[in-house]
Motif scaffolding. Structure first.
Motif, PDB file in Angstrom:
ATOM      1  N   MET A   1       0.839  -1.185   0.000  1.00  0.00           N
ATOM      2  CA  MET A   1       0.000   0.000   0.000  1.00  0.00           C
ATOM      3  C   MET A   1       0.880   1.244   0.000  1.00  0.00           C
ATOM      4  N   MET A   2       0.583   2.189  -0.942  1.00  0.00           N
ATOM      5  CA  MET A   2       1.350   3.436  -0.993  1.00  0.00           C
ATOM      6  C   MET A   2       0.643   4.509  -0.186  1.00  0.00           C
ATOM      7  N   LEU A   3       1.350   5.156   0.692  1.00  0.00           N
ATOM      8  CA  LEU A   3       0.823   6.287   1.440  1.00  0.00           C
ATOM      9  C   LEU A   3       1.727   7.481   1.168  1.00  0.00           C
ATOM     10  N   ARG A   4       1.230   8.668   1.540  1.00  0.00           N
ATOM     11  CA  ARG A   4       2.111   9.821   1.382  1.00  0.00           C
ATOM     12  C   ARG A   4       3.348   9.676   2.271  1.00  0.00           C
ATOM     13  N   GLY A   5       3.150   8.975   3.398  1.00  0.00           N
ATOM     14  CA  GLY A   5       4.248   8.828   4.348  1.00  0.00           C
ATOM     15  C   GLY A   5       5.176   7.659   4.058  1.00  0.00           C
ATOM     16  N   GLY A   6       4.859   6.860   3.055  1.00  0.00           N
ATOM     17  CA  GLY A   6       5.724   5.732   2.758  1.00  0.00           C
ATOM     18  C   GLY A   6       4.954   4.539   2.207  1.00  0.00           C
ATOM     19  N   LEU A   7       5.506   3.361   2.428  1.00  0.00           N
ATOM     20  CA  LEU A   7       4.899   2.124   1.944  1.00  0.00           C
ATOM     21  C   LEU A   7       4.607   1.220   3.135  1.00  0.00           C
ATOM     22  N   VAL A   8       3.476   0.529   3.092  1.00  0.00           N
ATOM     23  CA  VAL A   8       3.168  -0.445   4.144  1.00  0.00           C
ATOM     24  C   VAL A   8       2.929  -1.799   3.492  1.00  0.00           C
ATOM     25  N   PHE A   9       3.641  -2.804   4.002  1.00  0.00           N
ATOM     26  CA  PHE A   9       3.525  -4.167   3.478  1.00  0.00           C
ATOM     27  C   PHE A   9       3.005  -5.083   4.581  1.00  0.00           C
ATOM     28  N   MET A  10       2.133  -6.010   4.221  1.00  0.00           N
ATOM     29  CA  MET A  10       1.742  -7.035   5.184  1.00  0.00           C
ATOM     30  C   MET A  10       1.510  -8.346   4.459  1.00  0.00           C
ATOM     31  N   SER A  11       1.967  -9.435   5.059  1.00  0.00           N
ATOM     32  CA  SER A  11       1.789 -10.751   4.445  1.00  0.00           C
ATOM     33  C   SER A  11       1.472 -11.768   5.526  1.00  0.00           C
ATOM     34  N   ASP A  12       0.693 -12.775   5.156  1.00  0.00           N
ATOM     35  CA  ASP A  12       0.460 -13.874   6.098  1.00  0.00           C
ATOM     36  C   ASP A  12       1.610 -14.860   5.949  1.00  0.00           C
ATOM     37  N   THR A  13       1.517 -15.981   6.645  1.00  0.00           N
ATOM     38  CA  THR A  13       2.645 -16.919   6.645  1.00  0.00           C
ATOM     39  C   THR A  13       2.203 -18.357   6.383  1.00  0.00           C
ATOM     40  N   ARG A  14       0.968 -18.539   5.989  1.00  0.00           N
ATOM     41  CA  ARG A  14       0.517 -19.918   5.814  1.00  0.00           C
ATOM     42  C   ARG A  14       0.747 -20.384   4.387  1.00  0.00           C
ATOM     43  N   THR A  15       1.266 -21.587   4.272  1.00  0.00           N
ATOM     44  CA  THR A  15       1.324 -22.232   2.968  1.00  0.00           C
ATOM     45  C   THR A  15       0.663 -23.583   3.126  1.00  0.00           C
ATOM     46  N   ASN A  16       0.148 -24.096   2.033  1.00  0.00           N
ATOM     47  CA  ASN A  16      -0.506 -25.397   2.139  1.00  0.00           C
ATOM     48  C   ASN A  16      -0.330 -26.190   0.867  1.00  0.00           C
ATOM     49  N   ALA A  17      -0.284 -27.485   1.052  1.00  0.00           N
ATOM     50  CA  ALA A  17      -0.366 -28.417  -0.068  1.00  0.00           C
ATOM     51  C   ALA A  17      -1.542 -29.331   0.268  1.00  0.00           C
ATOM     52  N   GLY A  18      -2.703 -28.723   0.318  1.00  0.00           N
ATOM     53  CA  GLY A  18      -3.902 -29.439   0.749  1.00  0.00           C
ATOM     54  C   GLY A  18      -4.241 -29.090   2.189  1.00  0.00           C
ATOM     55  N   LEU A  19      -5.489 -29.337   2.542  1.00  0.00           N
ATOM     56  CA  LEU A  19      -5.987 -28.971   3.873  1.00  0.00           C
ATOM     57  C   LEU A  19      -5.212 -29.645   4.994  1.00  0.00           C
ATOM     58  N   ASP A  20      -4.641 -30.824   4.700  1.00  0.00           N
ATOM     59  CA  ASP A  20      -3.996 -31.599   5.749  1.00  0.00           C
ATOM     60  C   ASP A  20      -2.479 -31.437   5.721  1.00  0.00           C
ATOM     61  N   ASN A  21      -2.017 -30.418   5.024  1.00  0.00           N
ATOM     62  CA  ASN A  21      -0.572 -30.213   4.941  1.00  0.00           C
ATOM     63  C   ASN A  21      -0.294 -28.716   4.904  1.00  0.00           C
ATOM     64  N   ILE A  22      -0.353 -28.092   6.078  1.00  0.00           N
ATOM     65  CA  ILE A  22      -0.118 -26.657   6.129  1.00  0.00           C
ATOM     66  C   ILE A  22       1.174 -26.367   6.892  1.00  0.00           C
ATOM     67  N   SER A  23       1.824 -25.305   6.508  1.00  0.00           N
ATOM     68  CA  SER A  23       3.085 -24.925   7.141  1.00  0.00           C
ATOM     69  C   SER A  23       3.146 -23.413   7.275  1.00  0.00           C
ATOM     70  N   THR A  24       4.159 -22.965   8.022  1.00  0.00           N
ATOM     71  CA  THR A  24       4.364 -21.535   8.196  1.00  0.00           C
ATOM     72  C   THR A  24       5.668 -21.125   7.536  1.00  0.00           C
ATOM     73  N   PHE A  25       5.590 -20.206   6.592  1.00  0.00           N
ATOM     74  CA  PHE A  25       6.779 -19.669   5.923  1.00  0.00           C
ATOM     75  C   PHE A  25       6.626 -18.160   5.802  1.00  0.00           C
ATOM     76  N   LYS A  26       7.720 -17.469   5.962  1.00  0.00           N
ATOM     77  CA  LYS A  26       7.695 -16.032   5.748  1.00  0.00           C
ATOM     78  C   LYS A  26       7.571 -15.755   4.260  1.00  0.00           C
ATOM     79  N   LYS A  27       6.663 -14.858   3.890  1.00  0.00           N
ATOM     80  CA  LYS A  27       6.466 -14.548   2.474  1.00  0.00           C
ATOM     81  C   LYS A  27       6.926 -13.130   2.142  1.00  0.00           C
ATOM     82  N   MET A  28       7.682 -12.543   3.051  1.00  0.00           N
ATOM     83  CA  MET A  28       8.168 -11.179   2.836  1.00  0.00           C
ATOM     84  C   MET A  28       9.688 -11.172   2.957  1.00  0.00           C
ATOM     85  N   LYS A  29      10.345 -10.652   1.929  1.00  0.00           N
ATOM     86  CA  LYS A  29      11.808 -10.592   1.937  1.00  0.00           C
ATOM     87  C   LYS A  29      12.229  -9.137   1.771  1.00  0.00           C
ATOM     88  N   ILE A  30      13.154  -8.696   2.602  1.00  0.00           N
ATOM     89  CA  ILE A  30      13.597  -7.297   2.539  1.00  0.00           C
ATOM     90  C   ILE A  30      15.089  -7.244   2.259  1.00  0.00           C
TER      91      ILE A  30
END
Lengths: 240, 240
Positions: A1-30
């Motif tokens: 999101m662009m604001l006059r004051g800068g940029l704001v980023f937000m991401s969740d961390t869930r990944t899945n390979a089906g309902l019975d196979n979920i994991s947590t991974f960071k999806k934001m790289k700086i």
């Protein structure tokens, strides 16, 4: 999101390979070179694809003398977006040419935002084909992944003059709507609020599912919405 | 939507066969035998399929001595739902067996709600396969078609004690979120508020796009949301 004051980023961390196979991974790289550039990349789609893209870009940025092109040497945000798009397309093409197949495909979509000294902050949405679009005044924010549930509140409440604190509330409410509706999206939520012209990566953090402030927002939001509805005028019902 | 005071139905009227071929059709059909039963059917999906289903059910309900089974003779809402489900499945099966193919498929999904004298009102979601599920206390409303944009506000603000006036506001806000996001959903919006145990079809009407009250709701909602956001507590930003 662009604001006059800068940029704001937000991401969740869930990944899945089906309902019975979920994991947590960071999806934001700086990537940061203080005083010179800050780049943020967020990803949605096939995790193997997005991790490969980030790893390739990261390797190249760490050894700039050996490997080019490097994100840390890109002369502009536009050139950086080209570089990310090319890398994404190469990775997907490589997987397809290898003859592999996956039920869900190898596609991924990326958001790239940041600032390079001497230019204004810019924000791009990068497609699996490697091409991209840029945010502007008319479309000042991008979403990738499961976008629909959280979109209406962004459309309605976005304002370029939002403070970081208000923007965070807006993004948390938007994510909370999606968290409640789709199991493929899950906390914790990573965020990064980039101060325009600061050229450094601060205000980086993670909101855990049990964060007290987030829980308060989540529970109070229902009541706030009901009160907001009450302030609207009634619609006359047809009495035929 | 099931309320303690009755049932509230709302449907849009846009159908499309591509962005350059949109039309307006009513997607809500009401059958009434005053004092005995009121049935409402709303549809989403292939228009030819849903119109065929409604026409078949309608023909059978008008000439009950010749044609059975008839919705107007179904002994219970459950039997009526079975009848609608069977008709839907037959129509889809007939089209598929005819060897026809359509890019978008022939599928359709229906919502059936109403009341038959001697029983409580009931509400069903009927799948293209002809089977169905019933709304209850835990899931007191159904959506079909483009459901995601409008869902969060329903989840948050639904309350079984809503008046018809408040429920109408809620549904209009929900639809407005979708109208703003997806061109395949368009005004006017048809509604029907069924008073529990009234066994008659009143409070039937249509909200046009230029309805003054609807426009006021649409424009005020953005401000109401921003104010609602302001009432939420701030989240502490990481200052690292």
């Amino acid at each position: 999101m662009m604001l006059r004051g800068g940029l704001v980023f937000m991401s969740d961390t869930r990944t899945n390979a089906g309902l019975d196979n979920i994991s947590t991974f960071k999806k934001m790289k700086i990537w940061e070179e203080p005083g010179e550039r800050v780049l943020t990349l967020m990803s949605a789609g096939n995790l193997a694809t997005t991790q490969a893209v980030v790893s390739l870009l990261d390797e190249r940025s760490k050894l700039p003398e050996d490997r080019t092109p490097s994100l840390m040497k890109a002369p502009s945000m536009f050139q950086a977006a080209c570089m990310v798009g090319d890398t994404l397309r190469e990775v997907i093409k490589g997987l397809r040419e290898g003859g592999q197949r996956a039920d869900s495909g190898f596609d991924a979509t990326l958001i790239l935002g940041g600032q390079i000294a001497g230019s204004a902050p810019r924000l791009f949405l990068i497609y699996p084909e490697g091409n991209f679009i840029e945010a502007g005044e008319d479309t000042p924010f991008f979403q990738i992944g499961e976008i629909k549930y959280g979109r209406p509140i962004l459309v309605r409440a976005y304002d370029p003059d939002l403070t970081f604190a208000s923007a965070m509330k807006l993004l948390l409410v938007s994510f909370d709507s999606t968290l409640k509706a789709n199991l493929s999206v899950g906390a914790p939520l990573d965020y990064f609020c980039y101060d325009v012209d600061s050229l450094k990566a601060e205000h980086i953090g993670r909101v855990e599912a049990d964060n007290q402030q987030f829980q308060t927002i989540s529970t109070q939001w229902g009541n706030a919405l009901k009160q907001a509805l009450d302030t609207l005028p009634d619609v006359a019902l047809n009495t035929d």
